[in-house]
Design an enzyme around this catalytic site. Structure first.
Site, PDB file in Angstrom:
ATOM      1  N   LYS A 125      55.003  19.726  59.279  1.00  0.00           N
ATOM      2  CA  LYS A 125      55.008  18.448  58.537  1.00  0.00           C
ATOM      3  C   LYS A 125      54.847  17.331  59.542  1.00  0.00           C
ATOM      4  CE  LYS A 125      55.434  17.047  54.264  1.00  0.00           C
ATOM      5  NZ  LYS A 125      55.125  17.781  53.024  1.00  0.00           N
ATOM      6  N   GLY A 164      48.028  15.340  52.596  1.00  0.00           N
ATOM      7  CA  GLY A 164      48.777  14.218  52.035  1.00  0.00           C
ATOM      8  C   GLY A 164      50.228  14.550  51.728  1.00  0.00           C
ATOM      9  N   ASP A 165      50.998  13.515  51.535  1.00  0.00           N
ATOM     10  CA  ASP A 165      52.382  13.586  51.035  1.00  0.00           C
ATOM     11  C   ASP A 165      52.699  12.156  50.581  1.00  0.00           C
ATOM     12  OD1 ASP A 165      54.818  15.592  50.997  1.00  0.00           O
ATOM     13  OD2 ASP A 165      55.679  13.699  51.634  1.00  0.00           O
ATOM     14  N   SER A 377      45.181  23.366  48.965  1.00  0.00           N
ATOM     15  CA  SER A 377      44.747  23.012  50.325  1.00  0.00           C
ATOM     16  C   SER A 377      44.225  24.256  51.032  1.00  0.00           C
ATOM     17  CB  SER A 377      45.916  22.440  51.134  1.00  0.00           C
ATOM     18  OG  SER A 377      46.151  21.091  50.818  1.00  0.00           O
TER      19      SER A 377
HETATM   20  P1  NDP Z   1      53.149   9.398  46.214  1.00  0.00           P
HETATM   21  O1  NDP Z   1      53.252   8.543  47.397  1.00  0.00           O
HETATM   22  O2  NDP Z   1      51.864   9.550  45.513  1.00  0.00           O
HETATM   23  O3  NDP Z   1      54.231   8.970  45.126  1.00  0.00           O
HETATM   24  C1  NDP Z   1      55.582   8.955  45.424  1.00  0.00           C
HETATM   25  C2  NDP Z   1      56.349   8.493  44.207  1.00  0.00           C
HETATM   26  O4  NDP Z   1      57.735   8.684  44.424  1.00  0.00           O
HETATM   27  C3  NDP Z   1      56.170   7.013  43.926  1.00  0.00           C
HETATM   28  O5  NDP Z   1      56.313   6.773  42.561  1.00  0.00           O
HETATM   29  C4  NDP Z   1      57.316   6.404  44.720  1.00  0.00           C
HETATM   30  O6  NDP Z   1      57.727   5.132  44.271  1.00  0.00           O
HETATM   31  C5  NDP Z   1      58.398   7.420  44.504  1.00  0.00           C
HETATM   32  N1  NDP Z   1      59.329   7.383  45.658  1.00  0.00           N
HETATM   33  C6  NDP Z   1      59.005   7.633  46.949  1.00  0.00           C
HETATM   34  N2  NDP Z   1      60.072   7.478  47.748  1.00  0.00           N
HETATM   35  C7  NDP Z   1      61.072   7.119  46.942  1.00  0.00           C
HETATM   36  C8  NDP Z   1      62.419   6.822  47.162  1.00  0.00           C
HETATM   37  N3  NDP Z   1      62.954   6.850  48.406  1.00  0.00           N
HETATM   38  N4  NDP Z   1      63.172   6.513  46.076  1.00  0.00           N
HETATM   39  C9  NDP Z   1      62.631   6.495  44.806  1.00  0.00           C
HETATM   40  N5  NDP Z   1      61.352   6.775  44.555  1.00  0.00           N
HETATM   41  C10 NDP Z   1      60.582   7.075  45.593  1.00  0.00           C
HETATM   42  O7  NDP Z   1      53.688  10.833  46.703  1.00  0.00           O
HETATM   43  P2  NDP Z   1      53.490  12.252  46.036  1.00  0.00           P
HETATM   44  O8  NDP Z   1      53.417  12.149  44.559  1.00  0.00           O
HETATM   45  O9  NDP Z   1      52.415  12.954  46.764  1.00  0.00           O
HETATM   46  O10 NDP Z   1      54.859  12.976  46.456  1.00  0.00           O
HETATM   47  C11 NDP Z   1      56.007  12.994  45.627  1.00  0.00           C
HETATM   48  C12 NDP Z   1      56.899  14.151  46.029  1.00  0.00           C
HETATM   49  O11 NDP Z   1      56.182  15.383  45.894  1.00  0.00           O
HETATM   50  C13 NDP Z   1      57.380  14.137  47.486  1.00  0.00           C
HETATM   51  O12 NDP Z   1      58.669  14.709  47.554  1.00  0.00           O
HETATM   52  C14 NDP Z   1      56.386  15.046  48.191  1.00  0.00           C
HETATM   53  O13 NDP Z   1      56.933  15.594  49.382  1.00  0.00           O
HETATM   54  C15 NDP Z   1      56.198  16.114  47.121  1.00  0.00           C
HETATM   55  N6  NDP Z   1      54.989  16.924  47.212  1.00  0.00           N
HETATM   56  C16 NDP Z   1      53.752  16.370  47.276  1.00  0.00           C
HETATM   57  C17 NDP Z   1      52.627  17.172  47.325  1.00  0.00           C
HETATM   58  C18 NDP Z   1      51.246  16.619  47.329  1.00  0.00           C
HETATM   59  O14 NDP Z   1      50.303  17.402  47.313  1.00  0.00           O
HETATM   60  N7  NDP Z   1      51.053  15.309  47.337  1.00  0.00           N
HETATM   61  C19 NDP Z   1      52.740  18.643  47.351  1.00  0.00           C
HETATM   62  C20 NDP Z   1      54.086  19.134  47.192  1.00  0.00           C
HETATM   63  C21 NDP Z   1      55.146  18.273  47.147  1.00  0.00           C
HETATM   64  P3  NDP Z   1      57.353   3.825  45.141  1.00  0.00           P
HETATM   65  O15 NDP Z   1      55.905   3.600  44.909  1.00  0.00           O
HETATM   66  O16 NDP Z   1      58.224   2.765  44.595  1.00  0.00           O
HETATM   67  O17 NDP Z   1      57.676   4.164  46.569  1.00  0.00           O
HETATM   68  O1  2IT Z   2      54.827  19.243  50.456  1.00  0.00           O
HETATM   69  C1  2IT Z   2      53.673  19.729  50.385  1.00  0.00           C
HETATM   70  O2  2IT Z   2      53.493  20.919  50.131  1.00  0.00           O
HETATM   71  C2  2IT Z   2      52.532  18.842  50.596  1.00  0.00           C
HETATM   72  N1  2IT Z   2      52.724  17.637  50.797  1.00  0.00           N
HETATM   73  C3  2IT Z   2      51.143  19.387  50.594  1.00  0.00           C
HETATM   74  C4  2IT Z   2      50.798  19.977  51.938  1.00  0.00           C
HETATM   75  C5  2IT Z   2      49.370  20.416  52.118  1.00  0.00           C
HETATM   76  O3  2IT Z   2      49.076  20.826  53.244  1.00  0.00           O
HETATM   77  O4  2IT Z   2      48.578  20.381  51.185  1.00  0.00           O
END
Ligand code: NDP
Ligand code: 2IT
Length: 446
Positions: A125, A164-165, A377
């Site tokens: 990560k 991304g994350d 991915s």
């Molecule tokens: P985004 O940046 O697209 O969206 C994040 C969302 O969560 C936003 O609505 C944001 O609100 C909210 N958020 C972030 N931090 C906080 C916080 N500290 N408190 C409250 N709300 C918060 O991220 P993703 O949708 O990609 O990721 C969301 C979750 O999913 C994470 O835990 C990530 O690790 C996990 N994930 C993502 C993957 C991916 O492919 N993208 C794969 C697997 C897991 P605001 O805009 O106000 O910050």
């Molecule tokens: O938490 C996760 O699995 C991700 N943010 C996606 C990682 C990836 O390499 O696609």
């Protein structure tokens, strides 16, 4: 078991002040007690001691110039946790809360998640305490370029493939990829989540949310004979994972009534209009509160924790770690919620998970339930290696197969070790066993 207790104590001692990392390790080690009993050779080979220590941790300075000409300095991280079963793989988080403990917890979980996908990917990560909120496109670009200027020397299509994350989406991956290509003079699949015209895979954008629903659909069907059809669903967050989870819930016949961001949540009893959310969040990059301007029948409430008080059948926390605690879990249970799926990484506290398991709520743990993102991915990496692109339908079918298999493997592992329907233990064990066997086979040099 004494040995695993010693491992935990060592983790706390070596990583002081990193509670998220401790939390993630503790949960896994607890599940692994019967595995350690069954495999004394793994204990002897120090597999448990080694798996909690990252293979490599890179921390670096990220200087960039803001629109006012001022120099800004952020801190960058890439923690390459485990490469036993494939090149390091995992996302990049850009959020002001990022520090070593967050990247370590995410990197550690990624080892098991990636193993569960069945694809050859190790765990890593990365990220930075850079806050993309309120920054111009040009500022985000300069940050991403500076970040990649250093990161490039540590990654590669057969070494480590970031993605991304939180805070890192298509725009950021584009700026980072452009800089990598310029530095290396190579067009390779070094990042995933790329644009469709330059090596990206169809379905990667939708994959985590879609995969979460495929996983929960299978879990609910197998454990309770239920589905999304006719259910009321609450989803936290309004980013990539939340939006595409909401889209799939609707396709499967459920109604999503709430979404949130870090400021507050919206409640639309008639069902959230996703086109409006996409416009606000993906195009305008504004707050979720804007939604009520377009849909006055909906209500906006300040503060995001209250979202779990909304009565629902299924809850999908898709925002961030520890966003759903024991009290919120008890409220969900009292309100008749029968399934919870973690779209975010570690969104439920240990107390919340205990409430779900005690109440017989179908609980999909993050490592298994949100593995669809990294799985796709992995499919993007395969397509890049073949210099070929599969259709949307082909990738979607593979994603679905992978999610159903993850459920089956986690469920079988739970049963085999006496954990019943506890998918937390099942996912930890199924993910671990493959990595442990690979580490054992490869000797103790790393
Ligand atoms: P985004 O940046 O697209 O969206 C994040 C969302 O969560 C936003 O609505 C944001 O609100 C909210 N958020 C972030 N931090 C906080 C916080 N500290 N408190 C409250 N709300 C918060 O991220 P993703 O949708 O990609 O990721 C969301 C979750 O999913 C994470 O835990 C990530 O690790 C996990 N994930 C993502 C993957 C991916 O492919 N993208 C794969 C697997 C897991 P605001 O805009 O106000 O910050
Ligand atoms: O938490 C996760 O699995 C991700 N943010 C996606 C990682 C990836 O390499 O696609």
């Amino acid at each position: 078991m004494k040995i695993l207790q010693n491992v935990m104590e060592q983790v706390i001692k070596r990583n002081p002040g990193e509670p998220e990392f401790h939390q993630a390790v503790k949960e896994v080690l607890e599940s692994l007690e019967p595995v350690a009993d069954k495999h004394p050779e793994w204990v002897k080979a120090g597999i448990f001691d080694r798996i909690v220590e990252p293979e490599r941790q890179i921390i670096f300075r990220v200087p960039w110039v803001d629109d006012n000409g001022r120099v800004q300095v952020n801190r960058g991280f890439r923690i390459q946790f485990n490469s036993a079963i494939g090149p390091y793989k995992g996302g990049i988080r850009l959020h002001p809360s990022v520090y070593a403990g967050i990247i370590k917890f995410l990197g550690f979980e990624q080892i098991f998640k990636n193993s569960l996908t069945g694809l050859p990917m190790g765990g890593a990560k990365g990220g930075s305490d850079f806050d993309p909120k309120g920054k111009s496109d040009a500022e985000v670009m300069r940050f991403c370029q500076s970040f990649m200027f250093e990161l490039a020397r540590h990654i590669g299509p057969d070494t480590d493939v970031p993605a991304g994350d939180i805070g890192t989406g298509g725009r950021e991956i584009g700026y980072m990829y452009g800089m990598y290509k310029k530095l290396r003079n190579e067009f390779t699949g070094v990042l995933t989540g790329k644009g469709l015209s330059w090596g990206g895979s169809l379905v990667r954008t939708e994959a985590t949310g879609y995969g979460l629903c495929y996983f929960m659909d299978e879990a609910m069907k197998s454990i309770k004979g239920k589905s999304f059809e006719g259910t009321t669903v609450v989803i936290s967050g309004s980013g990539n994972v939340a939006i595409y989870a909401a889209a799939k819930v609707s396709q499967l016949g459920g109604t999503v009534v709430a979404l949130s961001d870090s400021n507050g949540y919206i409640y639309d009893p008639t069902g959230i209009k996703l086109d409006t959310v996409k416009r606000i969040k993906e195009v305008e990059r504004k707050r979720i509160s804007e939604y009520v301007k377009y849909h006055p029948e909906a209500a906006y409430t300040e503060g995001c924790a209250g979202i779990w008080n909304i009565k629902c059948d299924i809850a999908l926390p898709c925002a961030t770690q520890n966003e759903l605690d024991g009290t919120a879990a008890a409220t969900l249970a009292e309100n008749g919620c029968f399934a919870v799926g973690e779209g975010a990484n570690m969104p439920c506290t240990p107390e919340a998970i205990e409430v779900f398991l005690k109440n017989g709520i179908v609980f999909g743990p993050a490592k298994a339930a949100n593995a669809g993102g990294v799985a796709t991915s992995g499919l993007e990496m395969s397509q890049n290696s073949m210099r070929y692109s599969w259709t949307f339908e082909e990738v979607d079918a593979k994603l679905k197969d992978i999610m159903v298999n993850i459920f089956k493997n986690a469920s079988e592992a739970a049963k085999a070790y006496g954990y019943g329907d506890n998918l937390v233990a099942g996912a930890n064990i199924a993910g671990f066993e493959k990595v442990a066997a690979a580490m054992y086979a490869q000797g103790i040099a790393y």
